[in-house]
Design an enzyme around this catalytic site. Sequence first.
Site, short mmCIF file in Angstrom:
data_model
loop_
_atom_site.label_atom_id
_atom_site.label_comp_id
_atom_site.label_asym_id
_atom_site.label_seq_id
_atom_site.Cartn_x
_atom_site.Cartn_y
_atom_site.Cartn_z
N HIS A 36 0.81 -1.23 -0.02
CA HIS A 36 0.01 -0.07 0.01
C HIS A 36 0.98 1.23 -0.05
O HIS A 36 0.62 2.18 -0.82
CB HIS A 36 -1.01 -0.04 1.19
CG HIS A 36 -2.08 -1.04 1.11
ND1 HIS A 36 -2.26 -2.28 1.14
CD2 HIS A 36 -3.53 -0.48 0.62
CE1 HIS A 36 -3.19 -2.88 0.73
NE2 HIS A 36 -4.14 -1.79 0.60
N LYS A 103 -9.90 -7.60 8.14
CA LYS A 103 -10.87 -7.43 9.33
C LYS A 103 -10.59 -6.35 9.91
O LYS A 103 -9.86 -5.39 9.79
CB LYS A 103 -10.30 -8.62 10.09
CG LYS A 103 -9.11 -8.47 10.89
CD LYS A 103 -8.58 -9.39 12.09
CE LYS A 103 -7.22 -9.27 12.58
NZ LYS A 103 -6.87 -10.27 13.18
#
Length: 191
Positions: A36, A103
Amino acid sequence: MISLTFPFTESKIRALKVGDEVLISGVVFTGRDAVHKYLHEGGQLPPGANLREGILYHCGPVVLQDERGNWKVTAAGPTTSIREEPYQGEIIRKLGIRGVIGKGGMGDKTLAACQSSGCVYLHAVGGAAQVLAECIKSVRNVYLLEKFGSPEAIWELEVENFPAVVTMDAHGHSLHKEVLAASQAELAKRL
């Protein structure tokens, strides 16, 4: 359960809503913090790593290689997604991603990108890394392994009936925000 199969088109994704349970089949790419940050800072995906209309899984899988050079995923649980919040919205837009699995949920910037781009956040069960690995039928490729190491590399995985729940949809709804608001309201009653 809704069967969500590749290709993950915008119309399929926009048909989903918060609370929908899905079974994902097709190609999924992993990506964690290093990837990222790298993409956010202008790094390019290697040739062959095409995430357009794909799903990005916040996961650092445990992957073993046999004597013939074949890869096998032995554990593939989701990692906490909020760490990617500074980057995720931009990456969704830039790469044309249709789904993010992780999550814990994500924030407002990611939710806005999901709404504008036709993307969903899919919550996978934490603590079930070995069970989820059973849904991975093969490792199709690995990218940036030498640069980032195994957990941070981009793994291209073929999955079958990978279970997840839509907790942020392409209509601006977030189960995470709803739970937070309800929890804060209950706390306020007790203070």
